[in-house]
Motif scaffolding. Structure first.
Motif, PDB file in Angstrom:
ATOM      1  N   TYR A  85       4.986  -2.752  -4.625  1.00 35.16           N
ATOM      2  CA  TYR A  85       6.253  -2.543  -5.326  1.00 35.16           C
ATOM      3  C   TYR A  85       7.459  -2.633  -4.395  1.00 35.16           C
ATOM      4  N   GLU A 133      -1.608  -6.653  -2.993  1.00 28.33           N
ATOM      5  CA  GLU A 133      -2.102  -5.417  -3.605  1.00 28.33           C
ATOM      6  C   GLU A 133      -3.236  -4.825  -2.775  1.00 28.33           C
ATOM      7  N   ALA A 137       4.281   4.362  -5.145  1.00 27.50           N
ATOM      8  CA  ALA A 137       3.886   3.478  -6.251  1.00 27.50           C
ATOM      9  C   ALA A 137       3.672   4.291  -7.533  1.00 27.50           C
ATOM     10  N   THR A 167       7.046   5.300  -8.764  1.00 30.62           N
ATOM     11  CA  THR A 167       7.729   4.124  -9.299  1.00 30.62           C
ATOM     12  C   THR A 167       7.318   3.881 -10.744  1.00 30.62           C
ATOM     13  N   GLU A 168       6.020   3.976 -11.025  1.00 30.78           N
ATOM     14  CA  GLU A 168       5.537   3.768 -12.394  1.00 30.78           C
ATOM     15  C   GLU A 168       5.972   4.898 -13.315  1.00 30.78           C
ATOM     16  N   VAL A 205       7.335  -1.558 -14.704  1.00 29.30           N
ATOM     17  CA  VAL A 205       7.712  -2.177 -13.433  1.00 29.30           C
ATOM     18  C   VAL A 205       6.767  -3.317 -13.043  1.00 29.30           C
ATOM     19  N   LYS A 206       7.322  -4.299 -12.360  1.00 30.27           N
ATOM     20  CA  LYS A 206       6.534  -5.426 -11.847  1.00 30.27           C
ATOM     21  C   LYS A 206       6.513  -5.363 -10.310  1.00 30.27           C
ATOM     22  N   PRO A 207       5.511  -6.006  -9.694  1.00 27.12           N
ATOM     23  CA  PRO A 207       5.500  -6.050  -8.228  1.00 27.12           C
ATOM     24  C   PRO A 207       6.766  -6.698  -7.658  1.00 27.12           C
ATOM     25  N   SER A 235      11.495   5.104  -4.574  1.00 27.56           N
ATOM     26  CA  SER A 235      10.762   4.953  -5.839  1.00 27.56           C
ATOM     27  C   SER A 235      11.698   4.456  -6.945  1.00 27.56           C
ATOM     28  N   GLN A 246      12.328   0.808  -6.161  1.00 26.80           N
ATOM     29  CA  GLN A 246      11.164   0.003  -6.550  1.00 26.80           C
ATOM     30  C   GLN A 246      11.095  -0.139  -8.068  1.00 26.80           C
ATOM     31  N   ASN A 285      13.466  -2.959  -4.910  1.00 25.87           N
ATOM     32  CA  ASN A 285      12.194  -3.157  -4.199  1.00 25.87           C
ATOM     33  C   ASN A 285      12.284  -2.931  -2.693  1.00 25.87           C
TER      34      ASN A 285
END
Lengths: 228, 228, 228, 228
Positions: free
Chosen positions: A112, A123, A193, A196-197, A203-205, D101, D104, D166
């Motif tokens: 991310y 990943e 990560a 972040t979610e 969210v996308k990478p 975060s 990201q 990001n």
């Protein structure tokens, strides 16, 4: 060997310093590729009682060469990784909380952001559960076999970390100290990560060009980060 | 008894060390099965003022045998557990944050990985609320009765922990120190289980064969972890 | 007054100790009900430079009686609470992270368990935003007026805490030390309540009889917790 | 310059103190607007080995004026900000976990309360990813260009922080110390904003009049917070 035992002892002591372990839930090893001997933490010995001379010396056939104690119960996993991934010189195993939470969730950690891309390319994978047969036959050894099967055809020094489903984390590097460094990175990246979610479930990478930029400004012939 | 008071004092002092308690929200006891006397923390005394001689000695009828202070208000719960679960020799009660959050949520903690399976076999249960009648009659005693009813026909040394709904956590072991160890494990496992569900809301418990492998490599006749 | 300044200084210094404040984001006061003077932290002075003699003495008309510095900018809020809630003798204001997160979310904190019920009876309320007129007229004073309006007909010593929407936390007690104690309890309870809802989004408050049991075993004529 | 190197060294050392950095993931600089020289942390040097004399002196053309080491790899970003935002005198870059975060997640941080409004006016913005062309041409420089483009027509001293998608966080201030202070505020505010949304997914920003009140009681001609 005394020097390597000292180094591996010091690398092990970084695990509680960076809050990667509770009790004895982790271990570090490093191999001397010339002799083929590797040094690893003894099994179940508490960190605040550990001494350099307690480290155990093993060969790549699994024979104990030196040491009063039994080696870590995860020794066969380290051994398989050293055999199958010849550029690996140091290995860490932890149950660090955020990394283990991803492993328990059965998910790889998407890239991310640049904190992740600075150290690990792409990943962070989560390998499957062993089958009942693989567990019964040789659990710790087959954990290593599974990791080697996944990585052996890949650029494994550019992804020096793996999650083992429902279990925990292995990281590696060009020595024990770098492997510990990568274990710290993984835990920090795993935490961010998940957060972040939580902040953005869709969210996308990070864009590939940003990942490339950060990875290659620290690694390879065109690196310019730091004092090299 | 002086030796046991020292041991129980030291085990109590591990609770703030491992950040399992705020203020006085926890207590540890250990029983001497020969005399039937158990030693427990005094009620409401702050940890940084606690001394070994402050520990209270009780018998299994609930009589104070020795000690200046009142025993912990949870003493009747400890007493019932010692009476009903004869292999238990040490008991811990805490309101440790993640364990208590699961208790408040009214859910047992599924076994999502080997960190859990290494110490506790299966889901950590959450027992029901006491009824108004049970509370009015004898709240602390009936908390112990409820725990004993749940565990007495089970392998309770393989699941040395329970959540009490809307309340907190009890753990036990073969002595006070092991009970504290299990309280630390529970808190770590509770945290990682919540994070696991946050990362993957559809997660399933770890495969049974993996749980078995980890539990039995540390417990029972075929254990091979550590230096035993 | 020197003694009270020392007490209030010590109570202020507990805020960083218990990690309730960042920088200068909090303040503690205590009133001497005989003289009607109260002692409060100076505004914007960093905790690691604070000295007992820096404390400011105020009367209930808002006049500075003694002190080199300006009093906390929240002084008019403390003053209104002391005037409107006569049993309150100590007050704390913080932006402690979990308490403030509930305040920002605009929700009271439901009583999900005995940790909460041991100290605070029922849901911790979140009072509304002030109107533009109330803010423009006298922001800090009207914050206190709002709190007093909410609590003056209630048993406010049984609910010694309030969230101010989009702002932060006030707690009180029979002295500054107890008010700080309640601020620590609120933060712990706020954290566990959020985690409880994360683990079980459909969770309900603890049964009333369990809340009653825990509150009254620590408070009122039938209390039996501790050494009283 | 020796004085400025000492100041910038001390400001850098606050990053690990406030737990804003892991390893070398952050840097602080300050400019002397008279000479146009700025002092910045060397690249990739660990904080516990850093000394005041290791700081690097740069001019606004990107020439190294003094220093044994290479400057931070983020130096071109600092340089662009100093050139484009003339009131900025100190700059901080971190990968602090909660701020990163949000970065990201690609979201600005809404102003949910007075902790935020006390220091930063409005939503903390998250600027877009650089394009592949911008990255390839001059990644670090173009990061600064993007920040300057966003802020140059705005009151950037009232919003002394930005998230880079990001990537991580930049903050600034009237000197290096204030920039670090703002980095601490951002991390605390980022944490509480995420927790606020966890507690109430439908939450709205704080009312504008409350944001105004808190910002202007600390900033501008009518400020009355503190000892000014």
């Amino acid at each position: 060997m005394e020097e390597l035992k000292q180094k591996v002892y010091e690398a092990n002591m970084l695990l509680p310093k960076y809050q990667l372990v509770t009790f004895t839930w982790g271990n570090v090893s490093e191999i001397d590729r010339k002799t083929g001997y590797f040094v690893i933490k003894p099994s179940g010995v508490e960190y605040d009682k550990l001494k350099p001379e307690d480290m155990v010396v093993m060969d790549l056939e699994g024979n104990k060469i030196e040491g009063e104690y039994n080696p870590s119960s995860d020794t066969p996993t380290h051994l398989e990784i050293y055999r199958g991934l010849p550029k690996v010189t140091g290995i860490v195993h932890t149950h660090s909380p955020w990394g283990t939470s991803w492993a328990q969730a059965g998910r790889g950690i998407p890239c991310y952001g640049t904190t992740h891309a600075d150290y690990m390319y792409g990943e962070i994978p989560c390998v499957r559960n062993l089958t009942k047969e693989e567990i019964d036959e040789a659990y710790e050894k087959n954990t290593g076999v599974l990791i080697v099967d996944y990585f052996k055809e890949k650029e494994y020094m550019a992804m020096p970390a793996v999650l083992c489903k429902n279990h925990g984390v292995f990281t590696w590097g060009k020595d024990a100290h770098e492997a510990v460094h990568n274990a710290v990175v993984l835990e920090e990246v795993a935490k961010m990560a998940a957060q972040t979610e939580m902040i953005n479930p869709d969210v996308k990478p990070a864009p590939q060009e940003l990942q490339d930029k950060h990875y290659y400004r620290k690694h390879g012939p065109n690196a310019y980060y730091g004092q090299k």
